[in-house]
Design a protein around this motif. Structure first.
Motif, PDB file in Angstrom:
ATOM      1  N   VAL A  79     -49.104  52.218  11.365  1.00 47.25           N
ATOM      2  CA  VAL A  79     -48.527  52.334  10.025  1.00 47.25           C
ATOM      3  C   VAL A  79     -49.379  51.582   9.008  1.00 47.25           C
ATOM      4  CG1 VAL A  79     -46.509  51.816   8.595  1.00 47.25           C
ATOM      5  CG2 VAL A  79     -46.209  52.597  10.962  1.00 47.25           C
ATOM      6  N   THR A  81     -49.887  50.274   4.881  1.00 50.04           N
ATOM      7  CA  THR A  81     -49.084  49.887   3.723  1.00 50.04           C
ATOM      8  C   THR A  81     -49.815  50.126   2.411  1.00 50.04           C
ATOM      9  OG1 THR A  81     -49.896  47.603   3.936  1.00 50.04           O
ATOM     10  CG2 THR A  81     -47.822  48.150   5.036  1.00 50.04           C
ATOM     11  N   SER A  82     -51.077  50.535   2.498  1.00 49.58           N
ATOM     12  CA  SER A  82     -51.838  50.854   1.290  1.00 49.58           C
ATOM     13  C   SER A  82     -53.019  51.732   1.686  1.00 49.58           C
ATOM     14  CB  SER A  82     -52.329  49.596   0.584  1.00 49.58           C
ATOM     15  OG  SER A  82     -53.234  48.879   1.412  1.00 49.58           O
ATOM     16  N   ASP A 106     -47.734  57.623   5.471  1.00 49.67           N
ATOM     17  CA  ASP A 106     -46.606  56.748   5.806  1.00 49.67           C
ATOM     18  C   ASP A 106     -45.721  56.561   4.576  1.00 49.67           C
ATOM     19  OD1 ASP A 106     -47.452  56.569   8.462  1.00 49.67           O
ATOM     20  OD2 ASP A 106     -48.788  54.911   8.031  1.00 49.67           O
ATOM     21  N   SER A 107     -45.440  55.303   4.199  1.00 46.17           N
ATOM     22  CA  SER A 107     -44.544  55.065   3.056  1.00 46.17           C
ATOM     23  C   SER A 107     -45.303  54.729   1.776  1.00 46.17           C
ATOM     24  CB  SER A 107     -43.578  53.919   3.379  1.00 46.17           C
ATOM     25  OG  SER A 107     -44.295  52.716   3.648  1.00 46.17           O
ATOM     26  N   VAL A 108     -46.636  54.853   1.812  1.00 42.88           N
ATOM     27  CA  VAL A 108     -47.440  54.595   0.614  1.00 42.88           C
ATOM     28  C   VAL A 108     -47.181  55.717  -0.394  1.00 42.88           C
ATOM     29  CG1 VAL A 108     -49.773  54.192  -0.262  1.00 42.88           C
ATOM     30  CG2 VAL A 108     -49.179  53.495   2.065  1.00 42.88           C
TER      31      VAL A 108
END
Length: 232
Positions: A79, A81-82, A106-108
């Motif tokens: 995963v 994050t940026s 992912d969640s970026v």
């Protein structure tokens, strides 16, 4: 008359032609003149260098490709994050796009996908269901690149030398695109040993198996006079 800036150049062309009604066309004449000069001119003032980042492509499994054809989501096995410069992902498209495309890793936050020089949004059909694509993050956008491809610097004209900053330095053999592909240069993975320029990308072969820093020495086109009053 002395010509020291763009405005004076336009005036000088107008005077030489003895036509004051060609204002718009004279701008075109100058732009075409610069295009013509750039095809042949290679002098010291045009020498430049750029530091590029090449990373191994992360292959995304089909089960981890989601979203829609115009809003793609990719789930990385590790995963993130940026998004960072050089991040590269390969995947098989699950749909054919109908317009501009974004991709979310992912969640970026989702990022626009661009083509060619990095300023052009994707048009319908640029991504086709079932085909494999490589996305490279250029620091602002994701760019569609060939396998092992890195976007070239703005105003790139011609390679002079290409190095991988290993210890010792690895100097890459520069091929034309036909020889590059015929030698299956991008079919292998490892330390890049050769390269070629195709379209808006620098191709590396073998494709990187890790993170490498590429020093590109090249001839750079000058800033167009239409965008600056003076240049060298």
């Amino acid at each position: 008359m002395t010509i020291s800036n763009y405005t004076e150049l336009l005036s000088g062309v107008s005077n030489e032609a003895a036509r004051s009604d060609l204002t718009t066309r004279i701008v075109e004449f100058v732009a075409r003149g610069e295009d013509r000069i750039a095809r042949d001119l290679r002098i010291k003032e045009m020498e430049a260098s750029a530091d590029l980042t090449a990373k191994a492509a992360v292959a995304i499994a089909a089960a981890d490709v989601g979203g829609t054809a115009n809003a793609i989501t990719l789930a990385n096995s590790t995963v993130v994050t940026s998004n960072t410069l050089g991040d590269t992902y390969s995947f098989v498209a699950e749909g054919t796009n109908t317009g501009a495309v974004t991709v979310q890793i992912d969640s970026v936050a989702a990022v626009a996908v661009k083509k060619e020089d990095g300023t052009i949004a994707l048009a319908a059909g640029d991504i086709v269901i079932g085909a494999t694509y490589h996305f490279y993050f250029d620091g602002t956008y994701f760019r569609i690149v060939p396998p092992g491809g890195i976007p070239l610097p703005t105003n790139f004209l011609e390679s002079r030398r290409v190095l991988i900053t290993t210890d010792p330095v690895t100097t890459l053999n520069i091929y034309d695109p036909v020889n590059f592909w015929e030698t299956y240069s991008s079919s292998r993975v490892g330390l890049p040993k050769s390269c070629a320029v195709e379209g808006y990308n620098l191709l590396l072969g073998p494709r990187p198996d890790g993170t490498y820093y590429v020093k590109l020495l090249f001839y750079k086109r000058w800033t167009a006079l239409a965008t600056t009053a003076t240049n060298w």
